[in-house]
Design a protein around this motif. Structure first.
Motif, PDB file in Angstrom:
ATOM      1  N   THR A  66      29.634  28.444  35.225  1.00 30.29           N
ATOM      2  CA  THR A  66      30.237  29.494  36.037  1.00 30.29           C
ATOM      3  C   THR A  66      31.547  28.991  36.634  1.00 30.29           C
ATOM      4  O   THR A  66      31.750  27.802  36.810  1.00 30.29           O
ATOM      5  N   THR A  80      36.759  31.453  34.442  1.00 29.32           N
ATOM      6  CA  THR A  80      37.265  32.676  33.829  1.00 29.32           C
ATOM      7  C   THR A  80      38.757  32.880  34.029  1.00 29.32           C
ATOM      8  O   THR A  80      39.325  33.809  33.472  1.00 29.32           O
ATOM      9  N   ASP A  82      38.851  30.530  40.372  1.00 30.59           N
ATOM     10  CA  ASP A  82      38.152  30.005  39.199  1.00 30.59           C
ATOM     11  C   ASP A  82      39.084  29.070  38.430  1.00 30.59           C
ATOM     12  O   ASP A  82      40.313  29.153  38.549  1.00 30.59           O
ATOM     13  N   SER A  92      33.593  33.583  28.717  1.00 35.47           N
ATOM     14  CA  SER A  92      33.007  33.790  30.039  1.00 35.47           C
ATOM     15  C   SER A  92      33.823  34.863  30.742  1.00 35.47           C
ATOM     16  O   SER A  92      35.050  34.917  30.597  1.00 35.47           O
ATOM     17  N   THR A 145      34.039  37.622  34.422  1.00 36.84           N
ATOM     18  CA  THR A 145      33.553  38.142  35.696  1.00 36.84           C
ATOM     19  C   THR A 145      34.358  39.381  36.041  1.00 36.84           C
ATOM     20  O   THR A 145      35.470  39.578  35.531  1.00 36.84           O
ATOM     21  N   ARG A 190      29.517  35.874  43.048  1.00 37.18           N
ATOM     22  CA  ARG A 190      30.055  36.354  41.779  1.00 37.18           C
ATOM     23  C   ARG A 190      29.018  36.263  40.662  1.00 37.18           C
ATOM     24  O   ARG A 190      28.209  35.340  40.631  1.00 37.18           O
ATOM     25  N   TYR A 226      28.570  36.256  36.394  1.00 41.16           N
ATOM     26  CA  TYR A 226      29.298  35.940  35.169  1.00 41.16           C
ATOM     27  C   TYR A 226      28.460  36.335  33.953  1.00 41.16           C
ATOM     28  O   TYR A 226      27.238  36.222  33.968  1.00 41.16           O
TER      29      TYR A 226
END
Length: 296
Positions: free
Chosen positions: A33, A36, A41, A106, A108, A135, A137
């Motif tokens: 995770t 993205t 991130d 990946s 989100t 969050r 994912y």
């Protein structure tokens, strides 16, 4: 006893190396995770321990990542009148190379102010869903030679701003090392009230007027000095940073307790930043807001 100690040392060292290698490459089975390219991130490129390569931005002229709705196509007309509905979506990574043996992705979904938007689910054997903090994912599971994934997305019950889907997709040579032969592409798809599509330019993050409003940064483009004006509608621990488009902090402007009110502050950034596009991130307690700037 000395020989026994040495043997134990080598066994423990080998175990640590194997464990570290397995930990780094869990993305072959399931992506970690937080990779993205969304605000705060990473992207699983250089510096993150997954792949020894940089990132390539996807644009309308370079649509290597496609986020599509499965039939029917009401999602493509925006979120208006679709609140709370579930839609079948697919991600396709369209970049190919003779060196690629496996593919992964990946993704989100966040509102413009950086808060989570909607939820993902899947019954597909090659798709996983995970959560980290607030969050959620969705990503590959058991990366294979087929760069297509299908899953469900449920829109929030209440929507008052655009939703942005942040996606990172990669092709790798499956050699279990952080290879520069691996390629990572990043994309953002914006779901507006009456439209849905890929962003050609860097995502512009909107401001939540309930907490912070009237943000003004000048001059913009910024050279050596930056003037930051904003209205704080609620008090609390407040900080401001300059971050790059991958969410990494490149300059801390301030961090202090603030009362509600209007603020006008000047900062000298000198020549510490390379020319390019950045985001000014303002954080009030747990809420985060962004404003795009250009540095010359």
């Amino acid at each position: 006893m000395k020989h026994l100690s040495l043997s134990l040392f080598f066994i423990v060292t080998l175990f640590i190396l194997v464990f570290q290698q397995s930990d780094v490459y869990t993305n072959i089975i399931q992506p970690q995770t937080g990779f993205t390219g969304a605000p705060n991130d990473l992207t699983c490129a250089n510096g993150s321990g997954c792949h020894g390569t940089g990132t390539i931005d996807v644009t309308t002229q370079n649509p290597k990542i496609e986020l599509r709705e499965l039939s029917p196509t009401t999602f493509a007309n925006g979120y208006s009148n679709n609140e709370g509905q579930s839609f079948g979506l697919s991600v396709a990574f369209k970049q190919t190379s003779p060196t690629y043996n496996v593919y992964g992705f990946s993704m989100t979904a966040l509102f413009e102010n950086g808060t989570p938007a909607g939820s993902f689910s899947s019954n597909q054997s090659n798709v996983s869903t995970q959560s980290s903090g607030s969050r959620q994912y969705v990503g590959h599971k058991n990366a294979t030679s087929t760069p297509n994934w299908f899953f469900q997305y449920e829109l929030p019950q209440t929507i008052d701003r655009d939703i942005i889907f942040y996606i990172a997709a990669n092709g790798g040579n499956d050699d279990s090392i952080a290879s520069s032969a691996d390629d990572i592409y990043i994309a953002q798809y914006r779901l507006s009230k009456n439209d849905f599509g890929i962003n050609e330019d860097p995502v512009s993050i909107a401001i939540n007027a309930a907490d912070v409003s009237e943000i003004n940064i000048f001059p913009n483009p910024v050279q050596s000095e930056l003037n930051l004006q904003f209205n704080l509608n609620k008090g609390g621990r407040t900080s401001a940073d300059i971050v790059d488009l991958k969410g990494a902090t490149v300059s801390r402007l301030f961090e202090t307790d603030m009362a509600p009110g209007t603020y006008n502050q000047q900062f000298n950034i000198g020549e510490s930043l390379n020319s390019g596009i950045y985001l000014v991130r303002i954080q009030v307690e747990e809420d985060t807001y962004f404003q795009k700037i250009m540095v010359q």
